[in-house]
Structure formats: C-alpha cells, structure tokens
Design an enzyme around this catalytic site. Sequence first.
Site, mmCIF file in Angstrom:
data_model
loop_
_atom_site.group_PDB
_atom_site.id
_atom_site.type_symbol
_atom_site.label_atom_id
_atom_site.label_comp_id
_atom_site.label_asym_id
_atom_site.label_seq_id
_atom_site.Cartn_x
_atom_site.Cartn_y
_atom_site.Cartn_z
ATOM 1 N N GLU A 219 -17.123 -26.584 -28.533
ATOM 2 C CA GLU A 219 -18.518 -26.979 -28.682
ATOM 3 C C GLU A 219 -18.611 -28.416 -29.176
ATOM 4 O OE1 GLU A 219 -22.793 -26.642 -28.922
ATOM 5 O OE2 GLU A 219 -21.189 -25.705 -27.748
ATOM 6 N N SER B 64 -7.832 -41.410 -33.440
ATOM 7 C CA SER B 64 -7.640 -40.147 -32.739
ATOM 8 C C SER B 64 -7.299 -40.418 -31.293
ATOM 9 C CB SER B 64 -8.899 -39.285 -32.848
ATOM 10 O OG SER B 64 -9.984 -39.958 -32.245
ATOM 11 N N GLU C 31 4.875 -33.883 -26.225
ATOM 12 C CA GLU C 31 5.066 -32.937 -27.328
ATOM 13 C C GLU C 31 3.808 -32.100 -27.503
ATOM 14 O OE1 GLU C 31 5.499 -35.000 -31.146
ATOM 15 O OE2 GLU C 31 4.744 -36.804 -30.147
ATOM 16 N N LYS D 128 0.509 -30.437 -29.087
ATOM 17 C CA LYS D 128 -0.508 -30.938 -30.012
ATOM 18 C C LYS D 128 -0.746 -29.867 -31.081
ATOM 19 C CE LYS D 128 -5.160 -32.911 -30.258
ATOM 20 N NZ LYS D 128 -5.645 -32.030 -31.329
ATOM 21 N N GLU E 135 1.537 -34.367 -38.587
ATOM 22 C CA GLU E 135 0.602 -33.264 -38.792
ATOM 23 C C GLU E 135 1.162 -32.292 -39.817
ATOM 24 O OE1 GLU E 135 -3.149 -31.981 -36.742
ATOM 25 O OE2 GLU E 135 -1.883 -33.775 -36.612
ATOM 26 N N CYS F 145 -18.447 11.010 -36.212
ATOM 27 C CA CYS F 145 -19.287 12.066 -35.650
ATOM 28 C C CYS F 145 -18.682 13.403 -36.061
ATOM 29 C CB CYS F 145 -19.316 11.949 -34.133
ATOM 30 S SG CYS F 145 -19.883 13.435 -33.280
#
Length: 797
Positions: free
Chosen positions: A37, A84, A126, A128, A186, A451
């Site tokens: 999104e 980025s 590589e 991500k 990272e 039930c």
Amino acid sequence: MTDSQTAAQRIAQLRSELDAHNYRYYVLDEPSVPDAEYDRLFRELKALEEEHPDLVSAESPTQRVGGAAAAAFGEVRHEVPMLSLGNAFEEQDLLDFDRRVREGLADQLPAGDLFGGGAEVEYSCEPKLDGLAVSLLYENGRLTRGATRGDGSTGEDISANVRTVRNIPLRLQGEGWPAVLEVRGEVYMSKAGFDALNARQMESGGKTFANPRNAAAGSLRQLDPKITASRPLEFCAYGFGRVEGGSLPDTQVGILEAFKAWGVPISRELKRVQGVAGCQAYYADIGERRDSLAYEIDGVVFKVNRIDFQRELGFRAREPRWAVAHKFPAREELTELLDVEFQVGRTGAVTPVARLKPVQVAGVTVSNATLHNMDEVARLGLMIGDTVIIRRAGDVIPQVMQVVSERRPADARPVRVPEHCPVCGSQVERTQLVKRAKGRESVSEGAIYRCVGRLFCQAQLKQSIIHFVSRRAMDIDGLGDKIVEQLVDKGLVKSPADLFTLTYEQVVELEGFADLSTRNLLSAIADSRRPSLARFIYALGIPDVGEETAKLLARALGSLARIERALPEVLTYLPDVGAEVAYEIHNFFADEHNRKVIEQLLDETHGIALQEEGELAAEFAACATLADFIAKLDIAGIAATGAKKLAESAGDLEGIVALSQDWLTLSVSKALNEKAKQSLRDYFADPQRVARARAIEAQLREFGMHWQSERKVAEGLPLAGQTWVLTGTLEAMSRDVAKDKLESLGAKVAGSVSAKTHCVVAGPGAGSKLAKAQELGVAVMDEEGLLALLAAHGLSA
C-alpha cells in the site's frame, strides 16, 4: 478548479499520508499499512510530480528517505547520505533499469555485436532482507559508532545497542582495512528467532510482534541496551559509506568479500552475474527458495558491480542510478472485512472465518481468511466493515494480521458469536477450562465455542466421518469429502459404524458411482477392517489426541480395553500426556454414545478386528513410584521433596491414610512442615478422595505400572530416545513410510525442528525445516543416508 490545482491538492494529501506512514514505520516501528500500500501511494506521488515538476519540493517523500531521528537518541549526521533504492515491481521495470544503466555507461562499455546485441553489464545480486538499515563506523579497526538510516541525512545514535548484536564484530579481523570504514547493512531477525521471541513475549504477558521486521526494528531501538541484548538480532552487510586512510576493492562483490575476511557478516546468497538475464535467473531461483530461507526477504537487490561504473552513473534525489530492488509480489495487502461467518468442525468447535473483499496477495486472489477463535477477534479489535491487513506466506492459509483503525467506518459492526449453531440450530456454549492443582479445581472460560448438537449436527457428523476414513486414520480409499456428504445427507451413515454395513444397492445409487466404482469402494471398506490399534484410536477423533498421542497410547497401554478404562491420573504417567489431555481421553470413553459406537464397530456385524494389541510396554512396567503417586494427588503444600519424605516414612498408601488420621503421630513427623501436615489431614478427611486414591493405586497395580509390580526388560531399539524430522520429497518411499520405519526403530518423528532434534532427513525441495536445522547445528541426512541406515537394521525401502 484547474488540473494543476487538483494535482497540487492530491500531491499535498499524498505527502501528508506518506509522512505519517514514514513516522509510524521508521520512528514508532508500528506500520499501519503493508508495504504494498505504501509503494502504491509513493508511485502515485512520484508520477504526479513527474507530470507537474513545478510542484516538486525538497520536503517531498520522493526527495528524501525515511523519517526523522527519534528525540530519545542522539543524532548522527551521515557524511555520505544513506539513500534508499528504486524499486522494480514487474519484469519490465528490471529491463528498463538495465537499459538505463547501459545507456548511462554507453561510453564505457564495448560496442555491441553485428546483430545488434549490446554489451552486458556485470551485476552483484543478493536477497533484500526485511529489517532495519544501519551504519557501523570502524576507526582503526574498532567499532566506535552505530546509527540508523533515519531520513538518510540524519539518523539515531544506537551505538550501545548495535554492540549487543552478537554477529557484529567489535574489532575487525585480519589486516588491510581503511583507518576509517563505514559499513552499511541490515539488522534483522531470523524466522526461528522471531518465533522464539514471540513465544517468550506471550509467556511473560508482553507485546507480541506482527512480523520479524517490526521485531528487529523495535528491538534495536530500545532505550535499554539490555533489552536489545536479549533479542535474537543478526546483521548482514550490503555496502559502505565513508572511507578514509585506505582503499577498498574496485567491485561491489570484492568489497563485500573483503568485509567477510575482516569478520563482517555478508549474505551467503551473494552472487555475481552477467547481464539482465543473469539477474532474472537469480530472481527466479531466490523466489523458489524464499520460504526455505532462514529469514524473511521481500525481494532481490541488483547493483552494478564495478565501483567506477557506480560513480559514473551517480544518483537521483533519493536513490542511486546503479542499483534497484526487484520486489516479490506482496504477501500483505489491504482489503475490507465484509462479514464474519462461523464454521462448525468435527468436535463442534464454532470458528469465525473472515469474508473479505477479494484482493490479490502473492499472486492469489484471497476472499477468506482464518480468525482462529474469538479471543483472536478481541485481540485484533476487529469489527465488520474494518479495513484490515491480511498476509499470505507460501501455502499458509491467509490470516488477518492487523486492523487499520483510522480507516474504520462509522457503521462498523461488532463480531458476535451466534447463540445457535448455524448448521443444526443447537445451542452454542463457550468451553470451560478446568484446572486441577493442589487438590482443587478452578474453572475459567476457554477460547472455543462449541455446538452441543453432537452427531445430531450434520457438520459434526460429516467432519467426524471424514476424519475417521482419512489416510492417517482408517485409510478407506475412495471415500472423499463429497461422497461422505452424500452418505450423510441421504441418511445412509449416521455414525462411523454405518460405513461397514453399506450395501451395493445403496452405494451404486450415489452420484458418480457405477458398478466398478461401487465394488472398489466396498472392497476398500472391507480392507480397512483390520486397523492397528494406534490408527483406530486416532480415527475415533478424541479431542486433543493427534496421531502421535494415539501411537503413544497404543504402544504404552497395549490394548483398547486398558485405554478405555484408564483413569486420567494413570494416563498422566505417560510422556507428553498432561492433565487436560488425560481428562479429554477419559471423558471420551466415559461418554455413553461413544461407547456404543465403539461396541458396534467391534461387533460381528461390523467386523473391525484390531491389530497390534498386546501387553503393557516394558518401559512402563513399575514406572510409578509412591513418591510420584503422592505428588500427583496435588495435595496443597506437598511437592516432590515432601512427597518423597512422606513415602519413605509411611511406606504405602494405607500408611499415608492412617498417618493423616492419627494427628498425634502426624504432629511429631519430621517428613512435612506444619502447613503440609494440615493439608494432608484435610485431604484424606474426605472419603471420596480416599476412595479415588485407592482406585488409582488399584489400576496402577492392575496395569502393571505399580511400584510393586514386576519390572520388565525393555528390548533396546537402535533409535530409542531420538527425535527425527522428515522434510522435502523422498523418492524411494513416501514420507509416511519413512516415518513408520523410523518409528519401528524406536525414533520419535516430529513435525518441527528444535535444538533437541537428533537428525533431519532432507529430500529435494526441503524448506524452512532444513534451514532451521542448519541454523541450530542439527545433523542433516539425505535420502541415500536414510536408506543406508534402514538397510543396516534390516529394513528395505
């Protein structure tokens, strides 16, 4: 209003929304929308700005990276901006990237061939990683600072925290590194580490994390480094920033390999390829292996390998021209919760299922998602009409992960459990959890609604029959779900026993049946009349009794008669059978309807003849001790140590009962403290408890489990005490056959890998289980090794 004015309003709206998402993602570590999104909004803004360049401003999210540094941390100014990457979502995007690279290097590349083929560019490839980008500054080989990316120009000083990440070297190894070296990479959390962290968080009542990325970011940005140190974080380098007093190799791959030599971890999947075709092949390969990797990834990063080419290509406002992230199809998407319906399972459990506005997730149209139970609905704060984030990974059933509360409509409705079963109309009741401890019972509400219609309810009857005939149960070939539904709907089958009295005339009239198929089905039913005891127990569908527990009951107690009569306290002497499961087993066989069905199945008319029944397993002979017996009575204040002393002083159960009723003798006993003495006296003052204790002891004696029973010598099995795991595809035999053969050698075959796993057998296509085994250092064997092991013990494929 002019087009320019409309575009300006939309641009302002998109910038505001993206800034809000950036703040939640980078600063709060609480993203409210999935990446897909965010990417859509970003692409829309970028396209509008390209159409209206006069509306571009330096403050636009397209011109900078991430969010502002948190005030709680000190600021770090990046001398070389941490930009980025541009994204490629379709294959054409990647082809366009490669074309732009070759056009930008036209003067540097050799001429193409006579047939128009251009020179290829060499790329580094590589995965991500889905984590948090950080900068590590090494001065004279020592780690002196750690920082987050922040907005690309200014990040947060997290030096104390990065020093706790175990695979980040505090001092570089070897030699040849520059005096000042900024390593970029990272910080992430493996899948296994993420699962373990959430399990610990749940046990301690702490906050659980939605995904490994959130967990890594939240862990690294703790104000208390001790918390960061307790989290399973890892680091992987992917690039560099500031370099002084030395030089680095002249290629991207060469630099990363130098980092590795200096003790800095890099991706094991790092690869050098030629041209865009090599990139496409790498992307396809990693995509196929994505679920088997030990960590989450959301794409692949391609970089021009030569550093001089990177410098030649340069940068745009927020991203390098020489690198791109080729994203995988989104596994998380936004959609609308249209309704919540309730399904009824074979045990009567009434389970909520989300009905969603159809949406594409990871290449599949999703319109339904699991909600597990009403406790999960409450945890999510879910209402009908909400916008929700759903996730689909691999073959896992789509799951509602989060509610986007700021998008909740005014007419949203709460989710309510039906008072009556949606199938049969019977009452729906919430289950109660009965906890037994220290001689007392406490009752609390469970997460499951049931039930009460039992087999009167068509849904429960159908699901019970489907389970009964399934491959791991009675294994009646040809009795699929639709055929079972026909049999139940026509009233031909009202219990599992009715399957064995079906006639040719009844079956041939069913939809889709002719003479041959009818005879085949009746033959399959006849062939199933000699099941092993373990299969039969599993087929009965006892709540909380899976295949492994059924095998344990059959092997340990040896006969259906013992299992049927076993008291719950006696069942708890079996490994992995806790009090709640023991009571489920006992209550199942105490039910009059269940007893009647079992009697019918075993009578001459229906003809079930159980196989592999025998005596109590040797390892359970005389397995109970008097001390264990006392401890299992859950007398307040008498734990293992007190039970052992009491057993030594009293000698037997009757001696304990007598002692509890002789206050004078009990008061001078040194086996127990005063509080425990009073508890013992109160416990056996109840005649029902005395009778129960005697009944338990009598059954232990009858079954041969009593401390005075005769011990047996257990024949040693070569794999006894070992836990094995099967994963991937086996070619010489099915995994079910391999499992049976390993179990015949004494092994326990589990469905998941842990540190206690002895060995993992991995065939082609092995996935996350193999990755976890490698991560934990568990032994791994291929199918050839398994066949050799079986042959050494006289077993063939």
